[in-house]
Design a protein around this motif. Structure first.
Motif, PDB file in Angstrom:
ATOM      1  N   MET A 140      42.992  43.776  27.612  1.00  0.00           N
ATOM      2  CA  MET A 140      42.870  44.855  28.597  1.00  0.00           C
ATOM      3  C   MET A 140      44.159  45.666  28.752  1.00  0.00           C
ATOM      4  O   MET A 140      44.203  46.602  29.529  1.00  0.00           O
ATOM      5  CB  MET A 140      42.520  44.265  29.963  1.00  0.00           C
ATOM      6  N   SER A 197      33.311  37.493  29.541  1.00  0.00           N
ATOM      7  CA  SER A 197      32.297  38.430  29.054  1.00  0.00           C
ATOM      8  C   SER A 197      32.541  38.844  27.612  1.00  0.00           C
ATOM      9  O   SER A 197      31.619  39.266  26.925  1.00  0.00           O
ATOM     10  CB  SER A 197      32.267  39.677  29.943  1.00  0.00           C
ATOM     11  N   ARG A 204      26.644  40.394  35.912  1.00  0.00           N
ATOM     12  CA  ARG A 204      28.091  40.166  36.008  1.00  0.00           C
ATOM     13  C   ARG A 204      28.815  40.561  34.723  1.00  0.00           C
ATOM     14  O   ARG A 204      29.841  41.235  34.746  1.00  0.00           O
ATOM     15  CB  ARG A 204      28.353  38.686  36.352  1.00  0.00           C
ATOM     16  N   SER A 211      32.206  45.465  33.211  1.00  0.00           N
ATOM     17  CA  SER A 211      33.258  46.239  32.537  1.00  0.00           C
ATOM     18  C   SER A 211      32.642  47.395  31.757  1.00  0.00           C
ATOM     19  O   SER A 211      33.168  48.516  31.766  1.00  0.00           O
ATOM     20  CB  SER A 211      34.060  45.369  31.566  1.00  0.00           C
ATOM     21  N   GLU A 230      31.448  50.043  34.153  1.00  0.00           N
ATOM     22  CA  GLU A 230      32.602  50.815  34.664  1.00  0.00           C
ATOM     23  C   GLU A 230      33.027  51.856  33.647  1.00  0.00           C
ATOM     24  O   GLU A 230      33.329  52.993  33.980  1.00  0.00           O
ATOM     25  CB  GLU A 230      33.795  49.879  34.868  1.00  0.00           C
ATOM     26  N   LYS A 250      42.194  50.406  36.598  1.00  0.00           N
ATOM     27  CA  LYS A 250      41.902  48.974  36.672  1.00  0.00           C
ATOM     28  C   LYS A 250      43.121  48.186  37.147  1.00  0.00           C
ATOM     29  O   LYS A 250      44.248  48.493  36.755  1.00  0.00           O
ATOM     30  CB  LYS A 250      41.453  48.469  35.296  1.00  0.00           C
ATOM     31  N   PHE A 281      35.528  43.501  42.078  1.00  0.00           N
ATOM     32  CA  PHE A 281      34.811  42.291  41.679  1.00  0.00           C
ATOM     33  C   PHE A 281      35.856  41.302  41.194  1.00  0.00           C
ATOM     34  O   PHE A 281      37.038  41.653  41.099  1.00  0.00           O
ATOM     35  CB  PHE A 281      33.772  42.600  40.575  1.00  0.00           C
ATOM     36  N   HIS A 334      37.172  36.957  40.291  1.00  0.00           N
ATOM     37  CA  HIS A 334      37.052  35.505  40.279  1.00  0.00           C
ATOM     38  C   HIS A 334      37.593  35.005  41.626  1.00  0.00           C
ATOM     39  O   HIS A 334      38.745  34.560  41.713  1.00  0.00           O
ATOM     40  CB  HIS A 334      37.834  34.955  39.095  1.00  0.00           C
ATOM     41  N   HIS A 387      39.550  41.965  40.492  1.00  0.00           N
ATOM     42  CA  HIS A 387      39.712  43.206  39.733  1.00  0.00           C
ATOM     43  C   HIS A 387      39.519  44.317  40.758  1.00  0.00           C
ATOM     44  O   HIS A 387      38.391  44.748  41.019  1.00  0.00           O
ATOM     45  CB  HIS A 387      38.724  43.242  38.567  1.00  0.00           C
ATOM     46  N   GLU A 395      45.218  37.602  34.921  1.00  0.00           N
ATOM     47  CA  GLU A 395      44.663  37.004  33.707  1.00  0.00           C
ATOM     48  C   GLU A 395      44.664  37.942  32.500  1.00  0.00           C
ATOM     49  O   GLU A 395      44.378  37.499  31.399  1.00  0.00           O
ATOM     50  CB  GLU A 395      43.228  36.510  33.959  1.00  0.00           C
ATOM     51  N   HIS A 396      44.955  39.211  32.678  1.00  0.00           N
ATOM     52  CA  HIS A 396      44.880  40.127  31.538  1.00  0.00           C
ATOM     53  C   HIS A 396      46.198  40.267  30.803  1.00  0.00           C
ATOM     54  O   HIS A 396      46.240  40.824  29.716  1.00  0.00           O
ATOM     55  CB  HIS A 396      44.419  41.528  31.994  1.00  0.00           C
TER      56      HIS A 396
HETATM   57  C1  MLT Z   1      36.096  40.366  34.041  1.00  0.00           C
HETATM   58  O1  MLT Z   1      36.341  39.509  34.874  1.00  0.00           O
HETATM   59  O2  MLT Z   1      34.939  40.731  33.759  1.00  0.00           O
HETATM   60  C2  MLT Z   1      37.238  40.939  33.319  1.00  0.00           C
HETATM   61  O3  MLT Z   1      38.446  40.361  33.487  1.00  0.00           O
HETATM   62  C3  MLT Z   1      37.100  42.222  32.677  1.00  0.00           C
HETATM   63  C4  MLT Z   1      37.499  43.391  33.511  1.00  0.00           C
HETATM   64  O4  MLT Z   1      38.327  43.285  34.404  1.00  0.00           O
HETATM   65  O5  MLT Z   1      36.979  44.473  33.207  1.00  0.00           O
END
Ligand code: MLT
Ligand code: FAD
Ligand code: ZN
Length: 474
Positions: free
Chosen positions: A86, A146, A336, A340, A343, A351, A384, A386, A393, A432-433
């Protein structure tokens, strides 16, 4: 487009091209612009680079020979896995002087050991194939995201990937037992062991987890496998406010410790995008709610249903649906996993991939909304993530009536507002990216100066000529 901005002097790249081609043989290189194109752009097209040559080595020895050749000529190398990152870390810069080393032909599963509960895979194995190999041995490799149909296990190591099952199993860092990597001088670090305990010196493998190709090229990885968690129940919850998700998570964890594998928060806007852009996507509820949670639990259906009925009775959730078949589970998860892509189809967005302490999610969301209202009222948050990991995000789209000339300035202001808040709350600007190119400036601005200095020292010690993915991270 953003230039990766680290053009190094061509420094003899043309002179080594024949040697590099000879190392990998006919099947292992291309300079055909059509074949190169998908490898030169990050997946949203925000960064586009150039390269004189893409190499696709098929053995660790070939990778080592490539790196030795480049090191001698002081030519820069960009490692690339599935190019799903990303932050544009896998894309060469605009100089046309960096060699792209794509790991996709290092794709063998070298070993699956049931007694050890471990698996050894070459770096270019696609994550979904690693998961299938574990499954074929009756075991489970939990990393799930994903992009798992195209990202590679080496890329997962290099970015310390997270995804949807971190709640129960941790990030890639927690799953790596050992690795093999080619260092910037071309030597091979053979740390490919499956030991659960080893305190003999520094834990060098962890240095490569999250290093985004700046310290060496990962060529193989040994990972932990887990017992198959058994049949999963999937449910979607509807909520009036995001803080309710954190409370619901705590309640469910009390009742089913270790059996809750995923707990994902989805705001109303990303859900709208999915329903608008993804064919056959359908809201499982009759109403539009402000927030949704999608969860997987390895418990009998009756146990999950009873827990959800209790949550509804305590008014912690507004509604819930539990998937009754594999097809229904797939349909819920498709919502879910399509966010991405939805979007991207919605149009240019900004982002962010932030984390704060889990218990501070609602406070963060309230404060972020307030700051955006004050500083960038043209922004609409698209949130959205985790939630069980405190990782959101926290994306945003600018209203369509904003003049093109203002987009850049407002986008920067918005990102500053979010990152300042995250920093004040003791959070992270990259959960995490990773950093790549796109968050390099932010790391410099918001990172801990002592930590940044230590990173530069490490980088200089391992890669004194600066050939390994220069211009990325630091
Ligand atoms: C996600 O959780 O789907 C991703 O990290 C990808 C995103 O942020 O677009
Ligand atoms: P690449 O994009 O090819 O590379 C990423 C970085 O790693 C680059 O700096 C590259 O130089 C380096 N690198 C790659 N391979 C090697 C190697 N063998 N040795 C050394 N360096 C290497 N990420 C998450 O963490 N969680 C998610 O939930 C998530 N969801 C996503 C959903 C979508 C739709 C997409 C497109 C991406 C998502 N990502 C997610 C981001 C991405 O999939 C991960 O970062 C993934 O780990 C990258 O793997 P890759 O093989 O594509 O790496
Ligand atoms: Zn994510």
């Amino acid at each position: 487009l953003v230039s990766t901005g680290t053009a190094r002097p061509a420094g003899g790249v043309d002179g080594i091209l024949p040697t590099l081609r000879a190392i990998v043989g006919e099947q292992g290189w291309t300079d055909d612009p059509a074949k190169l194109a998908p490898h030169l752009s990050e997946w949203r097209g925000r960064v586009v680079g150039r390269t004189p040559l893409m190499l696709q080595p098929s053995t660790t020895e070939q990778v080592a020979a490539i790196v030795r050749t480049c090191a001698e000529a002081r030519v820069a190398i960009v490692p690339q896995g599935g190019n799903t990152g990303m932050c544009a870390g896998a894309v060469p810069d605009a100089s046309g002087a960096q060699i792209l080393v794509q790991l996709g032909r290092l794709d063998r599963i070298r070993d699956v050991n049931v007694e050890d509960a471990s698996l050894v895979a070459e770096a270019g194995c696609v994550l979904a194939d690693v998961k299938s190999a574990a499954c074929a041995a009756g075991l489970y490799f939990p990393l799930s995201l994903s992009a798992e149909g195209s990202c590679q296990i080496g890329g997962n190591v290099a970015t310390n990937a997270g995804g949807i099952n971190v709640l129960r199993y941790g990030t890639m860092r927690d799953l790596v037992l050992g690795l093999e990597a080619v260092l910037p001088d071309g030597s091979v670090l053979d740390n490919l062991r499956t030991l659960r305990k080893n305190t003999a010196g520094y834990d060098l493998k962890q240095l490569f987890v999250g290093s985004e190709g700046t310290l060496g090229i990962v060529t193989a990885v040994a990972v932990k496998l887990y017992p198959d968690p058994g049949p999963l129940q999937t449910a979607m919850l509807a909520l009036d406010h995001a803080g309710a998700a954190v409370l619901a998570l705590a309640k469910l964890r009390e009742r089913m410790p270790d059996r809750l594998l995923a707990f994902e928060l989805i705001g109303a806007r990303p859900m709208d995008f999915v329903l608008r852009h993804i064919p056959a996507a359908r809201n499982p509820f009759d109403l539009r709610y402000e927030w949704y949670v999608l969860l997987d639990a390895a418990v009998p259906a009756a146990e999950l249903e009873s827990a959800l009925i209790d949550l509804a009775a305590q008014q912690r959730i507004a509604d819930a649906v539990v998937a009754k078949s594999h097809a229904e589970q797939t349909a819920l998860w498709r919502l879910r996993h399509s966010i991405s892509e939805a979007e991207r189809r919605e149009g240019p967005g900004i982002k962010h991939d932030i984390s704060v302490p889990v218990g501070a999610i609602q406070e963060f969301l309230d404060a972020a909304e307030e700051r955006l209202r004050a500083r960038v009222p043209q922004a609409e948050a698209v949130v959205f993530g985790h939630v069980g990991d405190g990782n959101l995000h926290y994306n945003a789209h600018l209203r369509r009536d904003v003049p093109d000339a203002d987009l850049g300035r407002l986008g920067d202001e918005l990102t500053r507002a979010i990152y300042e808040l995250v920093t004040e709350m003791g959070g992270s600007i990259s959960a995490e990216h990773g950093i790549g190119v796109l968050k390099k400036e932010a790391l410099r601005r918001y990172g801990n100066p002592v930590a940044l200095a230590a990173m530069r020292t490490l980088k200089a010690a391992l890669d004194p000529a600066g050939i390994m993915n220069p211009g990325k991270v630091i």
